[in-house]
Design a protein around this motif. Structure first.
Motif, PDB file in Angstrom:
ATOM      1  N   LEU B  29       0.804  -1.228   0.000  1.00 18.75           N
ATOM      2  CA  LEU B  29       0.000   0.000   0.000  1.00 18.75           C
ATOM      3  C   LEU B  29       0.843   1.288   0.000  1.00 18.75           C
ATOM      4  N   PRO B  30       1.892   1.389   0.830  1.00 21.93           N
ATOM      5  CA  PRO B  30       2.679   2.630   0.795  1.00 21.93           C
ATOM      6  C   PRO B  30       3.300   2.898  -0.570  1.00 21.93           C
ATOM      7  N   ALA B  31       3.702   1.833  -1.281  1.00 22.81           N
ATOM      8  CA  ALA B  31       4.282   2.011  -2.609  1.00 22.81           C
ATOM      9  C   ALA B  31       3.231   2.484  -3.604  1.00 22.81           C
ATOM     10  N   ILE B  32       2.007   1.914  -3.491  1.00 19.53           N
ATOM     11  CA  ILE B  32       0.907   2.342  -4.366  1.00 19.53           C
ATOM     12  C   ILE B  32       0.569   3.804  -4.092  1.00 19.53           C
ATOM     13  N   ALA B  33       0.517   4.164  -2.779  1.00 15.17           N
ATOM     14  CA  ALA B  33       0.216   5.552  -2.417  1.00 15.17           C
ATOM     15  C   ALA B  33       1.273   6.492  -2.972  1.00 15.17           C
ATOM     16  N   SER B  34       2.528   6.053  -2.954  1.00 14.63           N
ATOM     17  CA  SER B  34       3.635   6.890  -3.406  1.00 14.63           C
ATOM     18  C   SER B  34       3.573   7.140  -4.909  1.00 14.63           C
ATOM     19  N   ILE B  35       3.399   6.063  -5.691  1.00 16.53           N
ATOM     20  CA  ILE B  35       3.382   6.243  -7.143  1.00 16.53           C
ATOM     21  C   ILE B  35       2.105   6.966  -7.577  1.00 16.53           C
ATOM     22  N   THR B  36       1.003   6.760  -6.820  1.00 19.96           N
ATOM     23  CA  THR B  36      -0.233   7.481  -7.138  1.00 19.96           C
ATOM     24  C   THR B  36      -0.059   8.977  -6.912  1.00 19.96           C
ATOM     25  N   HIS B  37       0.713   9.338  -5.885  1.00 21.27           N
ATOM     26  CA  HIS B  37       0.978  10.752  -5.619  1.00 21.27           C
ATOM     27  C   HIS B  37       1.663  11.384  -6.836  1.00 21.27           C
ATOM     28  N   ARG B  38       2.624  10.651  -7.381  1.00 23.18           N
ATOM     29  CA  ARG B  38       3.374  11.156  -8.527  1.00 23.18           C
ATOM     30  C   ARG B  38       2.490  11.229  -9.780  1.00 23.18           C
ATOM     31  N   ILE B  39       1.689  10.161 -10.005  1.00 20.72           N
ATOM     32  CA  ILE B  39       0.818  10.141 -11.192  1.00 20.72           C
ATOM     33  C   ILE B  39      -0.227  11.256 -11.110  1.00 20.72           C
ATOM     34  N   THR B  40      -0.830  11.462  -9.918  1.00 19.18           N
ATOM     35  CA  THR B  40      -1.821  12.536  -9.786  1.00 19.18           C
ATOM     36  C   THR B  40      -1.150  13.894  -9.983  1.00 19.18           C
ATOM     37  N   GLY B  41       0.105  14.019  -9.531  1.00 17.38           N
ATOM     38  CA  GLY B  41       0.831  15.274  -9.721  1.00 17.38           C
ATOM     39  C   GLY B  41       1.033  15.581 -11.194  1.00 17.38           C
ATOM     40  N   ILE B  42       1.394  14.552 -11.964  1.00 20.97           N
ATOM     41  CA  ILE B  42       1.579  14.735 -13.416  1.00 20.97           C
ATOM     42  C   ILE B  42       0.234  15.090 -14.062  1.00 20.97           C
ATOM     43  N   GLY B  43      -0.823  14.385 -13.662  1.00 21.87           N
ATOM     44  CA  GLY B  43      -2.157  14.664 -14.193  1.00 21.87           C
ATOM     45  C   GLY B  43      -2.606  16.084 -13.886  1.00 21.87           C
ATOM     46  N   LEU B  44      -2.333  16.546 -12.664  1.00 20.49           N
ATOM     47  CA  LEU B  44      -2.729  17.898 -12.274  1.00 20.49           C
ATOM     48  C   LEU B  44      -1.926  18.949 -13.026  1.00 20.49           C
ATOM     49  N   THR B  45      -0.669  18.612 -13.357  1.00 19.11           N
ATOM     50  CA  THR B  45       0.133  19.537 -14.163  1.00 19.11           C
ATOM     51  C   THR B  45      -0.513  19.724 -15.530  1.00 19.11           C
ATOM     52  N   VAL B  46      -0.986  18.627 -16.124  1.00 20.85           N
ATOM     53  CA  VAL B  46      -1.723  18.734 -17.391  1.00 20.85           C
ATOM     54  C   VAL B  46      -2.999  19.558 -17.175  1.00 20.85           C
ATOM     55  N   GLY B  47      -3.619  19.377 -16.007  1.00 19.55           N
ATOM     56  CA  GLY B  47      -4.854  20.097 -15.680  1.00 19.55           C
ATOM     57  C   GLY B  47      -4.670  21.601 -15.558  1.00 19.55           C
ATOM     58  N   THR B  48      -3.433  22.056 -15.335  1.00 19.94           N
ATOM     59  CA  THR B  48      -3.204  23.504 -15.255  1.00 19.94           C
ATOM     60  C   THR B  48      -3.551  24.182 -16.585  1.00 19.94           C
ATOM     61  N   LEU B  49      -3.496  23.390 -17.682  1.00 20.07           N
ATOM     62  CA  LEU B  49      -3.895  23.937 -18.989  1.00 20.07           C
ATOM     63  C   LEU B  49      -5.352  24.405 -18.943  1.00 20.07           C
ATOM     64  N   LEU B  50      -6.198  23.624 -18.257  1.00 26.72           N
ATOM     65  CA  LEU B  50      -7.609  23.984 -18.159  1.00 26.72           C
ATOM     66  C   LEU B  50      -7.783  25.231 -17.285  1.00 26.72           C
ATOM     67  N   LEU B  51      -7.000  25.312 -16.190  1.00 24.57           N
ATOM     68  CA  LEU B  51      -7.037  26.499 -15.329  1.00 24.57           C
ATOM     69  C   LEU B  51      -6.704  27.740 -16.158  1.00 24.57           C
ATOM     70  N   ALA B  52      -5.613  27.633 -16.959  1.00 19.85           N
ATOM     71  CA  ALA B  52      -5.186  28.766 -17.790  1.00 19.85           C
ATOM     72  C   ALA B  52      -6.273  29.111 -18.814  1.00 19.85           C
ATOM     73  N   TRP B  53      -6.825  28.085 -19.455  1.00 17.29           N
ATOM     74  CA  TRP B  53      -7.875  28.296 -20.461  1.00 17.29           C
ATOM     75  C   TRP B  53      -9.077  29.012 -19.840  1.00 17.29           C
ATOM     76  N   TRP B  54      -9.499  28.526 -18.659  1.00 18.20           N
ATOM     77  CA  TRP B  54     -10.658  29.086 -17.973  1.00 18.20           C
ATOM     78  C   TRP B  54     -10.457  30.580 -17.677  1.00 18.20           C
ATOM     79  N   LEU B  55      -9.291  30.927 -17.117  1.00 22.21           N
ATOM     80  CA  LEU B  55      -9.026  32.324 -16.741  1.00 22.21           C
ATOM     81  C   LEU B  55      -8.874  33.213 -17.974  1.00 22.21           C
ATOM     82  N   ILE B  56      -8.137  32.716 -18.993  1.00 23.52           N
ATOM     83  CA  ILE B  56      -7.916  33.519 -20.200  1.00 23.52           C
ATOM     84  C   ILE B  56      -9.235  33.713 -20.942  1.00 23.52           C
ATOM     85  N   ALA B  57     -10.063  32.652 -20.984  1.00 22.93           N
ATOM     86  CA  ALA B  57     -11.366  32.762 -21.645  1.00 22.93           C
ATOM     87  C   ALA B  57     -12.252  33.773 -20.927  1.00 22.93           C
TER      88      ALA B  57
END
Lengths: 133, 138
Positions: B29-57
């Motif tokens: 479980l700790p290993a799954i939690a660790s790699i999930t933290h990293r994967i969600t971080g990468i996903g959220l970085t991609v999600g910043t595109l939507l934040l930028a789009w929302w504000l610029i729009a």
């Protein structure tokens, strides 16, 4: 000690830098990222609650929200910390998984550049709405 | 002896036992939690595109904003938002846990496992609550 100083001119740059120890910035970088993450937690909660409160209000609702100075400053902070946190988190990922030095170098540079541009564009958008331009 | 030679020969094609690695080792479980933290971080970085789009729009005007809002309100938009909402809750909650560990608290086997279950449960629960409120508000 005196002998050590007198032979400085004969030592290679590598030997000299080894004698100086680490660059002494690693610890500070580590701590800064943690402190910024700590400050990020309340900002994220504010952001989620704010977006939830804006649901269904449309363009006019968002404009009205960001014309409030407190909301504008908090949104600017959120944008800044978000892109900083994303950039430095992704740098760690790139450093772990990209093993070709030049590819890693350019990937990190590109990442930081894209994050900077997005952060500035988002921040400018917030300011434009807040100042009513 | 001949058996050993056959087993170690490079062209025998015989399956040799491997040391535990990602394909054969059930992650704790700790290993799954660790790699999930990293994967969600990468996903959220991609999600910043939507934040930028929302504000610029929003800054560009009502028409651009309607386009962005229309995308977010579409089925694909909802699916992406569900993923990002969960990733945000998971990464935030687990991030607090990481900060506690870095400060020297709770980095023992018992609390790490307990916290792992709490993080998964709480992030899924908060995601359902967030999306539920969002669906109700729209």
């Amino acid at each position: 000690m005196a002998a050590n100083q007198s032979d400085v001119g004969f030592r290679s740059p590598l030997a000299r830098v080894r004698g100086l120890g680490s660059a002494k910035e690693g610890g500070g970088h580590w701590l800064n990222y943690r402190l910024l993450s700590l400050a990020y937690v309340p900002l994220v909660l504010w952001f989620v609650i704010s977006v939830m409160s804006l649901l269904g209000t449309g363009h006019a609702g968002v404009v009205l929200f960001l014309q409030n100075p407190v909301n504008a400053v908090l949104m600017l902070l959120t944008v800044g910390v978000t892109f900083h946190h994303a950039a430095y988190g992704m740098v760690e990922v790139f450093e772990d998984y990209i093993h070709v030095k030049m590819v890693r170098l350019f990937a990190i540079a590109l990442l930081k550049g894209v994050c900077l541009v997005l952060a500035l564009a988002s921040g400018f958008a917030v300011l434009k709405i807040a100042l009513g331009a | 002896m001949s058996d050993t030679q056959a087993a170690t020969g490079p062209k025998t094609g015989r399956q040799r036992p491997l040391s535990p690695h990602l394909q054969v080792y059930r992650l704790p479980l700790p290993a799954i939690a660790s790699i999930t933290h990293r994967i969600t971080g990468i996903g959220l970085t991609v999600g910043t595109l939507l934040l930028a789009w929302w504000l610029i729009a929003a800054a560009a005007g009502p028409e651009a904003y309607a386009t962005a809002a229309g995308f977010i309100g579409s089925p694909i938009g909802w699916l992406l938002m569900a993923g990002w909402v969960w990733a945000l809750w998971y990464h935030t909650l687990n991030g607090v846990r990481h900060l506690a560990w870095d400060a020297g608290y709770g980095l023992e086997l018992g609390p790490v496992y307990k916290g792992g279950y709490v993080i998964w449960g709480a992030s899924v629960g908060l995601t359902i609550a967030t999306l539920g409120v969002a669906a109700f508000a729209i």
